[in-house]
Scaffold this motif. Structure first.
Motif, PDB file in Angstrom:
ATOM      1  N   LEU A 189      18.847 -45.199  -8.404  1.00 33.79           N
ATOM      2  CA  LEU A 189      18.547 -44.017  -8.003  1.00 33.79           C
ATOM      3  C   LEU A 189      18.954 -43.222  -7.315  1.00 33.79           C
ATOM      4  O   LEU A 189      18.941 -43.546  -5.573  1.00 33.79           O
ATOM      5  CB  LEU A 189      16.794 -43.852  -7.773  1.00 33.79           C
TER       6      LEU A 189
ATOM      7  N   THR B 268      24.819 -35.378  -6.987  1.00 31.41           N
ATOM      8  CA  THR B 268      24.062 -36.392  -7.328  1.00 31.41           C
ATOM      9  C   THR B 268      24.681 -36.888  -8.684  1.00 31.41           C
ATOM     10  O   THR B 268      24.834 -38.798  -8.590  1.00 31.41           O
ATOM     11  CB  THR B 268      22.908 -35.748  -7.927  1.00 31.41           C
TER      12      THR B 268
ATOM     13  N   SER C 271      23.497 -44.203   2.097  1.00 28.44           N
ATOM     14  CA  SER C 271      23.328 -43.151   3.014  1.00 28.44           C
ATOM     15  C   SER C 271      23.755 -42.017   3.711  1.00 28.44           C
ATOM     16  O   SER C 271      24.558 -42.423   4.373  1.00 28.44           O
ATOM     17  CB  SER C 271      21.367 -43.174   3.231  1.00 28.44           C
TER      18      SER C 271
ATOM     19  N   GLY D 243      17.291 -49.293  -8.603  1.00 24.11           N
ATOM     20  CA  GLY D 243      15.700 -49.536  -8.093  1.00 24.11           C
ATOM     21  C   GLY D 243      15.226 -50.058  -8.819  1.00 24.11           C
ATOM     22  O   GLY D 243      13.808 -50.489  -9.191  1.00 24.11           O
TER      23      GLY D 243
ATOM     24  N   TYR E  41      14.305 -40.692   1.732  1.00 27.64           N
ATOM     25  CA  TYR E  41      14.454 -42.146   1.668  1.00 27.64           C
ATOM     26  C   TYR E  41      13.437 -42.311   0.594  1.00 27.64           C
ATOM     27  O   TYR E  41      12.784 -42.881   0.221  1.00 27.64           O
ATOM     28  CB  TYR E  41      13.859 -42.738   3.115  1.00 27.64           C
TER      29      TYR E  41
ATOM     30  N   ARG F 201      11.128 -43.890  -7.836  1.00 28.07           N
ATOM     31  CA  ARG F 201      10.544 -45.278  -8.014  1.00 28.07           C
ATOM     32  C   ARG F 201       9.598 -46.100  -7.714  1.00 28.07           C
ATOM     33  O   ARG F 201       9.239 -46.964  -9.431  1.00 28.07           O
ATOM     34  CB  ARG F 201      11.077 -46.685  -6.642  1.00 28.07           C
TER      35      ARG F 201
ATOM     36  N   ALA G  25      17.391 -40.612 -11.746  1.00 29.17           N
ATOM     37  CA  ALA G  25      17.659 -41.523 -12.516  1.00 29.17           C
ATOM     38  C   ALA G  25      18.336 -41.755 -13.458  1.00 29.17           C
ATOM     39  O   ALA G  25      17.592 -40.958 -14.110  1.00 29.17           O
ATOM     40  CB  ALA G  25      15.890 -42.266 -12.168  1.00 29.17           C
TER      41      ALA G  25
ATOM     42  N   TRP H 150      19.998 -37.861   2.244  1.00 29.66           N
ATOM     43  CA  TRP H 150      21.654 -38.063   0.615  1.00 29.66           C
ATOM     44  C   TRP H 150      20.760 -39.635   0.965  1.00 29.66           C
ATOM     45  O   TRP H 150      20.695 -40.470   1.681  1.00 29.66           O
ATOM     46  CB  TRP H 150      21.948 -37.649  -0.274  1.00 29.66           C
TER      47      TRP H 150
ATOM     48  N   THR I 235      16.404 -35.425  -6.883  1.00 33.47           N
ATOM     49  CA  THR I 235      15.864 -37.049  -7.198  1.00 33.47           C
ATOM     50  C   THR I 235      16.148 -36.953  -8.286  1.00 33.47           C
ATOM     51  O   THR I 235      15.700 -36.775  -9.503  1.00 33.47           O
ATOM     52  CB  THR I 235      14.663 -37.356  -6.151  1.00 33.47           C
TER      53      THR I 235
ATOM     54  N   THR J  89      12.737 -41.613  -2.887  1.00 37.50           N
ATOM     55  CA  THR J  89      13.279 -42.068  -3.635  1.00 37.50           C
ATOM     56  C   THR J  89      12.155 -43.609  -3.796  1.00 37.50           C
ATOM     57  O   THR J  89      11.840 -44.075  -4.991  1.00 37.50           O
ATOM     58  CB  THR J  89      14.531 -42.604  -2.927  1.00 37.50           C
TER      59      THR J  89
ATOM     60  N   THR K 209      18.476 -39.614  -4.546  1.00 36.52           N
ATOM     61  CA  THR K 209      18.318 -38.703  -4.048  1.00 36.52           C
ATOM     62  C   THR K 209      18.713 -37.914  -3.332  1.00 36.52           C
ATOM     63  O   THR K 209      19.980 -37.861  -2.164  1.00 36.52           O
ATOM     64  CB  THR K 209      16.881 -38.468  -3.504  1.00 36.52           C
TER      65      THR K 209
END
Length: 378
Positions: free
Chosen positions: A274, A291, A71, A63, A192, A199, A265, A58, A263, A195, A276
């Motif tokens: 953001l 999330t 992470s 953003g 990564y 974005r 936002a 994760w 994912t 995301t 994920t």
């Protein structure tokens, strides 16, 4: 003696061709840690994070600034399922006007994988591009993806363009096999990379609008329509999931192989985060619950968190190209600080090295053969 060389010129050239892509491909995900070396470390990066997170990987990022606030196994390569459709949309969305109309043929749907999620597109019906994208974003329809891919010149062309876009975004963990995210051997991405896709995609107003749409009326033939609902449960509140305040989108996914991926936002007080989440192990709603927990952390404690990395900018938009360092190579290769379960860079390098060694041996044998022949005839 001169006629017993183990490798001919053709064999050597064949080995050279085989070795080239292996050597060239290795640095993409094994030797380069995009976004900072800390993102290659195993386990959780960050402090004060929610407990009971079960996801295999994760990531939480700002953003706007691109700072990665926390992470877990950010670059671990996993099956992305339909979250890969974010890359598809970011690649193809700008190519067609949303009012353009297209009559679907049998050939457009012939290569949709069996067992796919479908929005219900039928041959002989004319759809607007806007309706096709609603089918992609709301219902995760692989049929809509394949129609748009054929409009774009075919599946192979679309896959190649998606891979090129991933490289431009510096999403180097991603390997695209199909545009729809369906289970295929070798189709991989990472928290990564997903995301990065979200974005960049959200910079497009149509992308942002589609992923935020809760319901839409979809053509059923003639003047008939049926309603479709977004499968993002944080957006709609379906299946007992509480809607998330300020949620923008973006994309969820599920396959039997990949499990659940998502994912999301959200914006609060002018700040966009953001998140994920990939492959949680508990509960069917876990991908949404985890999330939401990470978004809550980001808007709370994450406001003062020290960044553990960054989301890089696309090369075509002035982003600096990620370059490998000794520390990054060791981290990605499985030395202390490597992501658990990530592919070993050294194993890949060893494979390339073995091929190069074999190639070198072949070249030596060929040169020796020529020398022997020259000595014999001289």
């Amino acid at each position: 003696m001169h006629g017993s060389s183990p490798l001919s010129r053709r064999a050597v050239l064949g080995l050279a061709a085989a070795a080239s892509p292996l050597v060239a491909a290795t640095p993409a995900h094994a030797a380069t840690v995009v976004g900072g070396a800390r993102l290659a470390r195993p386990g959780v990066q960050g402090t004060g994070l929610p407990k009971k997170l079960t996801a295999a990987a994760w990531l939480v990022a700002d953003g706007d600034t691109g700072e990665v606030l926390a992470s877990c196994n950010a670059h671990k390569r996993l099956a992305p399922a339909s979250t890969l459709k974010m890359l598809f949309a970011d690649t193809v969305l700008k190519k067609f006007d949303r009012s353009e109309r297209y009559k679907v043929t049998d050939a457009d749907l012939a290569d949709v994988p069996s067992g796919s999620s479908l929005v219900g597109i039928k041959p002989g019906i004319t759809y607007t591009v806007e309706q096709l994208w609603q089918g992609v974003f709301l219902r995760s329809g692989n049929d809509a993806v394949h129609v748009l891919s054929h409009m774009n010149g075919g599946i192979a062309k679309t896959v190649a363009e998606m891979q090129a876009r991933a490289q431009d975004l510096q999403a180097l963990d991603t390997h695209v096999v199909s545009p729809d995210g369906f289970d295929h051997k070798g189709q991989l991405s990472s928290a990564y990379d997903l995301t990065l896709f979200a974005r960049h995609g959200l910079k497009n107003a149509d992308f942002r609008g589609y992923c935020h749409t809760r319901t839409a009326n979809f053509p059923a033939g003639g003047k008939k329509t049926f309603q479709i609902q977004n499968t993002d449960r944080l957006l709609t509140g379906a299946w007992g999931v509480k809607t998330y305040d300020g949620l923008i989108g973006v994309k969820n996914g599920y396959t039997s192989h990949a499990g659940n991926t998502f994912t999301g936002a959200a914006t609060r007080d002018g700040r966009t985060l953001l998140v994920t989440v990939m492959h949680p192990t508990s509960g069917y709603n876990a991908v949404y619950e985890e999330t939401a927990a990470l978004l809550d952390w980001g808007f709370g404690k994450g406001s003062s968190a020290v960044a553990v990395g960054s989301l890089v900018e696309p090369l075509s938009e002035g982003g600096a190209r990620a370059t490998p360092s000794r520390k990054a190579v060791r981290a990605a290769a499985g030395a202390p600080g490597a992501g658990a379960g990530s592919p070993s860079g050294w194993r890949l390098l060893e494979g390339a090295g073995g091929t190069v060694a074999l190639l070198a041996g072949g070249v030596w044998a060929l040169r020796r053969r020529r020398k022997d022949q020259g000595e014999h005839t001289g």
